[in-house]
Motif scaffolding. Structure first.
Motif, short mmCIF file in Angstrom:
data_model
loop_
_atom_site.label_atom_id
_atom_site.label_comp_id
_atom_site.label_asym_id
_atom_site.label_seq_id
_atom_site.Cartn_x
_atom_site.Cartn_y
_atom_site.Cartn_z
N UNK A 163 -2.59 2.18 -6.75
CA UNK A 163 -3.19 1.50 -7.89
C UNK A 163 -4.26 0.52 -7.41
N UNK A 164 -4.00 -0.12 -6.27
CA UNK A 164 -4.96 -1.02 -5.61
C UNK A 164 -4.53 -1.12 -4.15
N UNK A 165 -5.22 -1.92 -3.37
CA UNK A 165 -4.86 -2.07 -1.97
C UNK A 165 -3.43 -2.60 -1.81
N UNK A 166 -2.97 -3.38 -2.79
CA UNK A 166 -1.68 -4.05 -2.67
C UNK A 166 -0.64 -3.62 -3.70
N UNK A 167 -0.91 -2.58 -4.46
CA UNK A 167 0.03 -2.11 -5.48
C UNK A 167 0.08 -0.59 -5.48
N UNK A 168 1.31 -0.06 -5.49
CA UNK A 168 1.52 1.38 -5.54
C UNK A 168 2.42 1.72 -6.73
N UNK A 169 1.98 2.66 -7.56
CA UNK A 169 2.79 3.14 -8.67
C UNK A 169 3.75 4.20 -8.11
N UNK A 170 5.02 4.08 -8.46
CA UNK A 170 6.05 4.98 -7.92
C UNK A 170 6.83 5.59 -9.07
N UNK B 232 0.81 -1.20 0.00
CA UNK B 232 0.00 0.00 0.00
C UNK B 232 0.85 1.26 0.00
N UNK B 233 0.20 2.40 -0.12
CA UNK B 233 0.90 3.68 -0.20
C UNK B 233 1.68 3.97 1.08
N UNK B 234 1.11 3.67 2.23
CA UNK B 234 1.79 3.96 3.50
C UNK B 234 3.07 3.14 3.63
N UNK B 235 3.00 1.86 3.33
CA UNK B 235 4.19 1.01 3.40
C UNK B 235 5.24 1.45 2.38
N UNK B 236 4.79 1.85 1.20
CA UNK B 236 5.71 2.30 0.15
C UNK B 236 6.36 3.62 0.56
N UNK B 237 5.59 4.50 1.19
CA UNK B 237 6.15 5.77 1.69
C UNK B 237 7.26 5.50 2.70
#
Length: 130
Positions: free
Chosen positions: A98-105, A49-54
């Motif tokens: 992008x979804x609950x489990x995918x983040x575009x970076x 997710x976005x938070x984990x990716x951040x």
């Protein structure tokens, strides 16, 4: 006949990607991530997710010696940005759900108005993909 159509489609897709300045750099840079260059830096779709990716972006800044200068959150947290500097580079990481489990970076390392360090952007993104 279907093999020749598949080959033609693959060739056309490769031509479009190459001409747009976006081509595959390192498939498998992370678990399920393919890091690609674009005109300004590097992009990938990372698992999580976005938070984990951040949080991965913040850790990557630390490992790459980037001094954080700003953070931003928009659209109820579905779009986050992290900015910083390293020497003459201004580094920006933009993360979009992008979804609950995918983040575009997208990572951009800008030297000035027209010069970018795409290799450093790729390095930052690959650190995030680990």
């Amino acid at each position: 006949m279907s093999q020749s159509r598949a080959l033609l489609a693959l060739t056309l897709a490769a031509t479009v990607l190459a001409s747009s300045g976006c081509f595959l750099v390192a498939a498998g840079a992370g678990a399920g991530a393919a890091v690609a260059y674009n005109n300004r830096g590097a992009t990938a779709q990372l698992p999580g997710g976005v938070i984990a990716t951040f949080d991965k972006a913040v850790a990557s800044f630390g490992r790459n010696g980037i001094s954080e200068t700003g953070r931003g959150t928009e659209n109820s947290g579905t779009l986050r940005t992290l900015t910083g500097t390293k020497g003459d580079l201004e580094v920006t990481v933009e993360m979009k759900r992008k979804s609950d489990n995918v983040t575009a970076v997208e990572v951009v390392a800008k030297k000035n108005l027209v010069e970018y360090d795409r290799d450093f952007a790729k390095q930052v993104l690959e650190e995030m993909a680990k």
